[in-house]
Design an enzyme around this catalytic site. Sequence first.
Site, PDB file in Angstrom:
ATOM      1  CG  ASP A 147      -5.294  16.681 122.949  1.00  0.00           C
ATOM      2  OD1 ASP A 147      -5.988  16.598 122.804  1.00  0.00           O
ATOM      3  OD2 ASP A 147      -5.114  17.977 123.727  1.00  0.00           O
TER       4      ASP A 147
HETATM    5  C1  BGC Z   1      -8.029  17.297 125.163  1.00  0.00           C
HETATM    6  C2  BGC Z   1      -7.038  16.244 126.182  1.00  0.00           C
HETATM    7  C3  BGC Z   1      -7.545  14.636 126.291  1.00  0.00           C
HETATM    8  C4  BGC Z   1      -8.351  14.126 124.527  1.00  0.00           C
HETATM    9  C5  BGC Z   1      -9.269  12.981 124.564  1.00  0.00           C
HETATM   10  C6  BGC Z   1      -8.594  16.904 124.158  1.00  0.00           C
HETATM   11  O1  BGC Z   1      -9.194  17.420 123.677  1.00  0.00           O
HETATM   12  O2  BGC Z   1      -7.072  18.643 125.127  1.00  0.00           O
HETATM   13  O3  BGC Z   1      -6.604  16.587 127.164  1.00  0.00           O
HETATM   14  O4  BGC Z   1      -7.070  13.443 126.583  1.00  0.00           O
HETATM   15  O5  BGC Z   1      -9.439  15.838 124.725  1.00  0.00           O
HETATM   16  O6  BGC Z   1     -10.569  13.005 125.559  1.00  0.00           O
END
Ligand code: BGC
Length: 833
Positions: free
Chosen positions: A273
């Site tokens: 993530d």
């Molecule tokens: C979120 C993810 C997301 C990623 C990219 C993160 O903060 O938890 O779900 O895909 O950002 O935007």
Amino acid sequence: MRRPVSRRRTGRALRVTTLAALMTLLGSATAGPAIAAPAAGRSAWSATVRSLVSAMTLDEKLTFVSGTSDPKALGEAGYIPGVKRLGIPELRLTDGPAGVRVTAHATAMPAPVALASSFDEGLARAYGRVIGRDGRALGQDVLLAPMVNTIRVPYAGRNFETFSEDPLVSSRTVAAEVGGIQSQGLIATVKHYAENNQETDRGVFGPAVNVNVDEQTLHEIELPGFNAAVEAGAGAVMCSYNKVNGSYACENEQLLNSILKEQWGFRGWVMSDWGATHSAEAITKGLDQEMPGDAYGPIFTAYFKEPLRTALQDGKIPTSALDEAVARILGQMERFGLLKKQARPSRDAVGGARVAQTVAESGAVLLRNQHDALPLTGGAAKSIAVVGPTARTPLVGGGGSAHVIPESAKAPLDAIKARAGSGAQVGYSVGENLDGVPIPASALSPATPIDRTGGDKVPAGQSFSYSGTLTVPETGDYRLGLQTSGGSGTVTVDGKDVITAGGFFSGSLIPTTDGLTNAPVTLKLTAGRHTLAVKTTAPADAAQSVRLAWSTPQTVQADIATAAATAKKATTAVVFAYDEGTEGSDRSSLSLPGNQNELIAAVAKANPRTVVVLNTGSSVTMPWLDGTAAVLDMYYPGQEGAEATARLLFGDVDPSGKLTQTFPASEARTPVAGDPRRFPGVDLQEDYSEGIYVGYRWYDKQNVRPLFPFGHGLSYTTFSYHGLSVRPGRNGLEATFTVTNTGRRAGQEVAQLYLGAAPGVSQPQAVRSLAGFQKISLRPGESRRVRIDVSERRLSYWDSTSHRWTVGTGLRAVSVGSSSADLRLNTRVEVTR
Ligand code: BGC
């Protein structure tokens, strides 16, 4: 010795005739889960992948496992530049679960929780196909979705973005959706692996919470959805921010190497993530790609660049680990044809909108319908008072990375007016005025209204500031709203920053009626003077509208009184209520925000034929429920939500969604109530001490009556059940029964089968767990014989001693019905080894 399997109806044992088949099947289950496919070594990769990996330099490999910014960004979240020299194309990665999140328009689908509530895998596939095609058409290669984390905590901000508290619902929905997404050539990334079940202390800008979860709970509750996505062929997995049993999820060997890659045989790649990588060594523990690498520079440290290079050069990390990671990504690119330049489809906005509407209609849950208040017909459809801010400003989706920008979204009020027709009287009253009113000059010193929304906008790149005092007429709650057309801003009251506007997670999901982003706060202020400072900065390329508005205790009461008076004059009142679920924060309360409880109670008192339409992301408490006639949960219904809402209210379509999460009767009786170690954690430690008793499993075990049980959802028609028979089936048990539409309208029912605890098992067992379901459409009077197969896995529990799935033996209840608390047919089956 194997004993025969028999079934019993109301306690009377009946021998099953085809015992042998079932015995064989159940016997094989005792051998445990699909055992450990060996970790794919380099030799397992195709000749193309192998030759590319050997041709890549160390630098090229490092850029491949660490994201960066797209020079031609369309607002997507991630980018890998590819290796031009070797003809490896770029890879673009975009959010997210409710549609493609870029700066261009995309189909804004209903929230994933609404999709799951449809209990319709065909629709989940169609939902995936829409996002898959949009993603390809918008230049993307990888979708950062679906999210399949369990709804464990009713407060969790992202509950709208995921599916259910039940692993079977999550598994079936995710598998179908992954199939749909990938059928269009877009790689699906199932996220957030694992146990990312809350936002508090998730670990983006601060330390991460550590989830302490036992093995049985992990395998039975959270992991099945991920496993189903992997089995459906998901090309990528995103590991989460939090820690699980002491190690960060993105360097958790047990989760990544042992379970995902070895036991499940996952051949795709694991990406972190955004900012969830914590060491270069993570690459040896199962993480293949760091995101975003360097895209957000100072916010996140990049480990898969220099630290990884040094560790490789020092021999602390073997080159084979990097090669394996690169090969995994290339392997999926090859599988999806992304190693060659591919023609991209065009968007099908019309087709997408059609599916968005169908999902909004099929996922809506009719929670209450006294005396057939719905559908609106006759006089009830001719005189309607519509109330609530989300009736005139559609609440399309939740906040954070799942937010999508559609071409357009109609207001439910307009859809209701159009459907009611010219002969009808449709009034409107906002009830809860989220715009507020500009703070009058008389309350400010210097006495100039903070309102630069006309010809005097703040010029591009320049700043605006106000410093003075605010005089509050009476002690009470004041909602201040900093309303801007972009850029950033802060509001400081009595020396404290109370509003920060312009960040990714700041600002309400509901813009002002003149289209400004509203960043509100509710403050308890005492009568008298308070210091006030407002500072804003316009974006570099556009002028900025700025306004500071407020709602006072007086305006709030006046708005409620006007709404009640409007409702009194009409035959039917339809109140739209909302909450604002978002990534980045959990709710602090399960109540509807603001003064909505008071508003609904006042409207319902004025008009007993009050219908509440919920635009909410998860469960809410409803102290006003008894006074209302009907409650329809539309969730965040996507870009076609207005049309879907009107069609449901007027009965053009039958509500057929069922709750995929329990709605608690009060905050004092939820699985996490009164135990901060369960939620939100203490000293960054969070104990999943409820074990497998998540959602309805907890309510059943504790004998706590919820407001609405899991699986609940009414229809405009009625269904009866009869003739349950259970016998050995291809994969375990085969249950058949008849469902009849006993009403006067066509409708759809989600027939649900629950399996009781296995008495021969010493580990925790759910009183009942969903073991199968089927959605069926029936004409009035029509009967259908329904077959539900209960798989061997559903008959099994995770044995924490042998570390494998094991069939739960003994006499087990099989119940079939319309919700987890409305079980119409019951029998028992003896399950033996
Ligand atoms: C979120 C993810 C997301 C990623 C990219 C993160 O903060 O938890 O779900 O895909 O950002 O935007």
